[in-house]
Design a protein around this motif. Structure first.
Motif, mmCIF file in Angstrom:
data_model
loop_
_atom_site.group_PDB
_atom_site.id
_atom_site.type_symbol
_atom_site.label_atom_id
_atom_site.label_comp_id
_atom_site.label_asym_id
_atom_site.label_seq_id
_atom_site.Cartn_x
_atom_site.Cartn_y
_atom_site.Cartn_z
ATOM 1 N N GLU A 1 21.832 -33.040 -12.201
ATOM 2 C CA GLU A 1 22.905 -32.045 -12.055
ATOM 3 C C GLU A 1 23.251 -31.839 -10.585
ATOM 4 O OE1 GLU A 1 23.304 -27.180 -12.377
ATOM 5 O OE2 GLU A 1 21.670 -28.207 -13.418
ATOM 6 N N TRP A 2 22.222 -31.762 -9.732
ATOM 7 C CA TRP A 2 22.464 -31.582 -8.304
ATOM 8 C C TRP A 2 23.182 -32.789 -7.711
ATOM 9 C CZ3 TRP A 2 17.179 -29.243 -6.258
ATOM 10 C CH2 TRP A 2 17.050 -27.961 -6.777
ATOM 11 N N LYS A 3 22.831 -33.982 -8.165
ATOM 12 C CA LYS A 3 23.506 -35.179 -7.649
ATOM 13 C C LYS A 3 24.977 -35.183 -8.033
ATOM 14 C CE LYS A 3 19.659 -38.416 -7.056
ATOM 15 N NZ LYS A 3 19.058 -39.707 -7.444
ATOM 16 N N ASP A 4 25.281 -34.728 -9.243
ATOM 17 C CA ASP A 4 26.681 -34.654 -9.664
ATOM 18 C C ASP A 4 27.454 -33.663 -8.793
ATOM 19 O OD1 ASP A 4 26.277 -36.509 -11.653
ATOM 20 O OD2 ASP A 4 26.070 -35.040 -13.265
ATOM 21 N N LYS A 5 26.857 -32.507 -8.528
ATOM 22 C CA LYS A 5 27.535 -31.492 -7.706
ATOM 23 C C LYS A 5 27.692 -31.967 -6.271
ATOM 24 C CE LYS A 5 26.383 -27.407 -10.450
ATOM 25 N NZ LYS A 5 25.791 -26.050 -10.474
#
Length: 394
Positions: A112-116
């Motif tokens: 999720e952090w990589k997507d953001k």
């Protein structure tokens, strides 16, 4: 043996602006030296700093990890139950918090952090010059970390001045601290209110800490202070880690291209940043007994300032220590401390830096410095306030 003394002032404005210029001279003084200006001792060599951090029974944290001695003066806010506590209290609180901030839960957040991070970096790529501190180094952690804790949505910008004040308070009661305390009054009040159970969301690390209080693992009052520890340990370490990474890669374009050619070096690049950037310059301990360091005896009850950033560029430990090298194995550095009091937020910082670096590798071919950086003076941290860059699309 007569102990070496120095009139060096680690809190002078010119030193805070460029501390690395003074570290060779500090290491040359020997394994331990005195700073009469602050009535304390100092260590700047890697082996000695690491050994002191490891020996928590001799170099205690419960009397404060700043210049102030909690046995003699009142701290500016209730002491941390992690950073400013020793066993057995520290064992109980650190064990509780380690379970809450367990590695599997953090790893689950990484996609999720990589997507953001990818969305944020993609929006900045090709837009021309921008300030990478507010638009990326601060924007990304403030976009993901408070949600993980379960903080309320309003006022999250208060986390930054609060953390800066907390780190200023580890130094002397100088004008820098006075200005910081005055400016951070509303932010400090917001943080104190935000850590209370009734002001938190129903899920997240903070809720888990209060659930531990319900089980009897800590008191309600301790839970509130432990949640506050997350807010001190998990924001500035990450903001300055990301800013330091961006600056290092922009300043060393050959290392950025090396990393692009071999993305498997990403984790090494993060550790090298934490070693090279010197984000946490100093922390203190207090001697619980007289202790011999080399041919010198430090008496009981003395403050000892550990120059972490000087240790991380010790040529006896690292070859070409002033060079930033993404191929270097920098593991073992003391950028997050060492031993039982290592920074609680270190894995949060590493994973957020990893997410940002993955986004840079996917979207950016060049990171160009397009102006002079500006530092933000702090008694403990070596931070970047303004970082003008341009991202060239991959």
């Amino acid at each position: 043996m007569t102990i070496p003394e120095t009139d060096f002032d680690p809190y002078a404005a010119e030193v805070l602006a460029n501390p690395f210029a003074h570290h060779d001279a500090l290491r040359a003084l020997g394994p331990v030296f005195r700073l009469p200006r602050y009535s304390c001792y100092g260590m700047a060599r890697f082996a000695d700093v690491r050994a002191a951090l490891h020996d928590w029974e001799t170099f205690v944290s419960s009397r404060g990890v700043g210049l102030a001695d909690f046995a003699q003066e009142e701290p500016w806010r209730p002491p941390s139950l992690l950073l400013e506590a020793d066993p057995p209290l520290h064992n109980r609180t650190r064990g509780l918090m380690t379970k809450v901030a367990a590695l599997p839960g953090l790893k689950a957040r990484l996609p999720e952090w990589k997507d953001k991070a990818a969305d944020l970096v993609a929006g900045l790529t090709g837009k021309g010059q921008f300030d990478a501190v507010p638009e990326l180094a601060e924007a990304f952690p403030l976009g993901v970390f408070p949600d993980m804790i379960g903080l309320r949505d309003d006022g999250r910008e208060n986390l930054l001045p609060y953390a800066m004040t907390a780190f200023n308070a580890f130094g002397p009661r100088n004008a820098l601290l006075a200005q910081s305390l005055a400016a951070a009054g509303p932010a400090t009040e917001w943080v104190m209110q935000a850590c209370r159970r009734e002001n938190l969301k129903g899920s997240g690390w903070a809720a888990d800490v209060y659930a531990a209080a319900d089980r009897g693992d800590c008191t309600e009052q301790e839970a509130e202070r432990l949640v506050r520890s997350f807010l001190t340990a998990g924001v500035d370490t990450t903001v300055n880690g990301i800013a330091g990474l961006l600056y290092a890669l922009a300043l060393h374009p050959q290392e950025w291209q090396k990393l692009r050619a071999d993305p498997s070096l990403a984790k090494k690049a993060i550790e090298e940043t934490l070693r090279w950037a010197g984000i946490a310059q100093t922390f203190f301990r207090t001697t619980s007994r007289a202790v011999n360091i080399g041919d010198v005896t430090i008496p009981q009850g003395q403050k000892v300032v550990l120059f972490l950033a000087a240790a991380n560029r010790d040529p006896d430990q690292w070859s070409d220590p002033d060079c930033f090298n993404v191929s270097r194995n920098a593991s073992g550095h003391v950028g997050f401390g060492f031993g039982i009091h290592q920074c609680l937020g270190q894995m949060v910082a590493r994973f957020e830096m990893e997410a940002v670096l993955a986004a840079l590798l996917a979207h950016v071919s060049e990171i160009r410095l397009v102006g002079d950086i500006r530092r933000r003076a702090n008694n403990t941290l070596f931070t970047i306030e303004h970082l003008p860059v341009e991202f060239i699309p991959a």
